[in-house]
Write a protein that holds these residues in place. Structure first.
Motif, PDB file in Angstrom:
ATOM      1  N   ASN A   1       0.802  -1.227   0.000  1.00 21.17           N
ATOM      2  CA  ASN A   1       0.000   0.000   0.000  1.00 21.17           C
ATOM      3  C   ASN A   1       0.837   1.281   0.000  1.00 21.17           C
ATOM      4  O   ASN A   1       0.346   2.326   0.410  1.00 21.17           O
ATOM      5  CB  ASN A   1      -0.953   0.030   1.192  1.00 21.17           C
ATOM      6  CG  ASN A   1      -1.983  -1.046   1.139  1.00 21.17           C
ATOM      7  OD1 ASN A   1      -2.563  -1.306   0.095  1.00 21.17           O
ATOM      8  ND2 ASN A   1      -2.230  -1.690   2.253  1.00 21.17           N
TER       9      ASN A   1
ATOM     10  N   THR B   1      -2.324   0.579   7.435  1.00 20.08           N
ATOM     11  CA  THR B   1      -3.492   0.589   6.552  1.00 20.08           C
ATOM     12  C   THR B   1      -4.288  -0.667   6.844  1.00 20.08           C
ATOM     13  O   THR B   1      -3.732  -1.768   6.845  1.00 20.08           O
ATOM     14  CB  THR B   1      -3.076   0.632   5.074  1.00 20.08           C
ATOM     15  OG1 THR B   1      -2.339   1.836   4.841  1.00 20.08           O
ATOM     16  CG2 THR B   1      -4.287   0.618   4.155  1.00 20.08           C
ATOM     17  N   THR B   2      -5.589  -0.473   7.101  1.00 19.58           N
ATOM     18  CA  THR B   2      -6.477  -1.569   7.451  1.00 19.58           C
ATOM     19  C   THR B   2      -7.599  -1.674   6.432  1.00 19.58           C
ATOM     20  O   THR B   2      -8.227  -0.667   6.096  1.00 19.58           O
ATOM     21  CB  THR B   2      -7.083  -1.329   8.849  1.00 19.58           C
ATOM     22  OG1 THR B   2      -6.023  -1.124   9.782  1.00 19.58           O
ATOM     23  CG2 THR B   2      -7.932  -2.497   9.291  1.00 19.58           C
ATOM     24  N   ALA B   3      -7.862  -2.880   5.961  1.00 22.99           N
ATOM     25  CA  ALA B   3      -8.974  -3.107   5.032  1.00 22.99           C
ATOM     26  C   ALA B   3     -10.278  -3.122   5.813  1.00 22.99           C
ATOM     27  O   ALA B   3     -10.357  -3.675   6.913  1.00 22.99           O
ATOM     28  CB  ALA B   3      -8.785  -4.421   4.304  1.00 22.99           C
TER      29      ALA B   3
ATOM     30  N   THR C   1     -10.433   1.126   2.629  1.00 22.90           N
ATOM     31  CA  THR C   1      -9.331   1.054   3.597  1.00 22.90           C
ATOM     32  C   THR C   1      -9.310   2.305   4.460  1.00 22.90           C
ATOM     33  O   THR C   1      -9.817   3.359   4.083  1.00 22.90           O
ATOM     34  CB  THR C   1      -7.961   0.940   2.903  1.00 22.90           C
ATOM     35  OG1 THR C   1      -7.771   2.086   2.079  1.00 22.90           O
ATOM     36  CG2 THR C   1      -7.836  -0.328   2.082  1.00 22.90           C
TER      37      THR C   1
END
Length: 89
Positions: free
Chosen positions: A23, A50-52, A57
């Motif tokens: 990312n 970074t988190t989905a 995101t």
């Protein structure tokens, strides 16, 4: 709460796709937008993670001197849709 919704111009300048596993392109776009919204130098911001999520995101961005991280949201295709400070104030 500070909030910036990416306009068509910002989307063209800072929009990105999530082609890479790390990312890095998305995080760089988030850092640039947060620096602009927080009126800070790019050297004062750093993407933390970074988190989905179902809607895309969320990237947490640290800003020097801030008590909490900023949040940078992107849609599933990786286009940044907005940034906001995660704490009231």
């Amino acid at each position: 709460m500070h909030r910036l919704i990416a306009s068509a111009t910002l989307t063209l300048v800072f929009g990105c796709t999530q082609d890479t596993a790390d990312n890095s392109t998305l995080q760089a776009s988030c850092e640039a937008l947060v620096a602009a919204e927080a009126n800070r130098s790019p050297a004062d911001v750093q993407a933390l993670s970074t988190t989905a999520e179902p809607a895309g995101t969320v990237t947490q961005v640290a800003v020097a001197g801030a008590q909490a991280p900023w949040l940078c949201r992107a849609d599933p295709s990786g286009v940044v849709t907005g940034v906001e400070y995660s704490q009231q104030g």
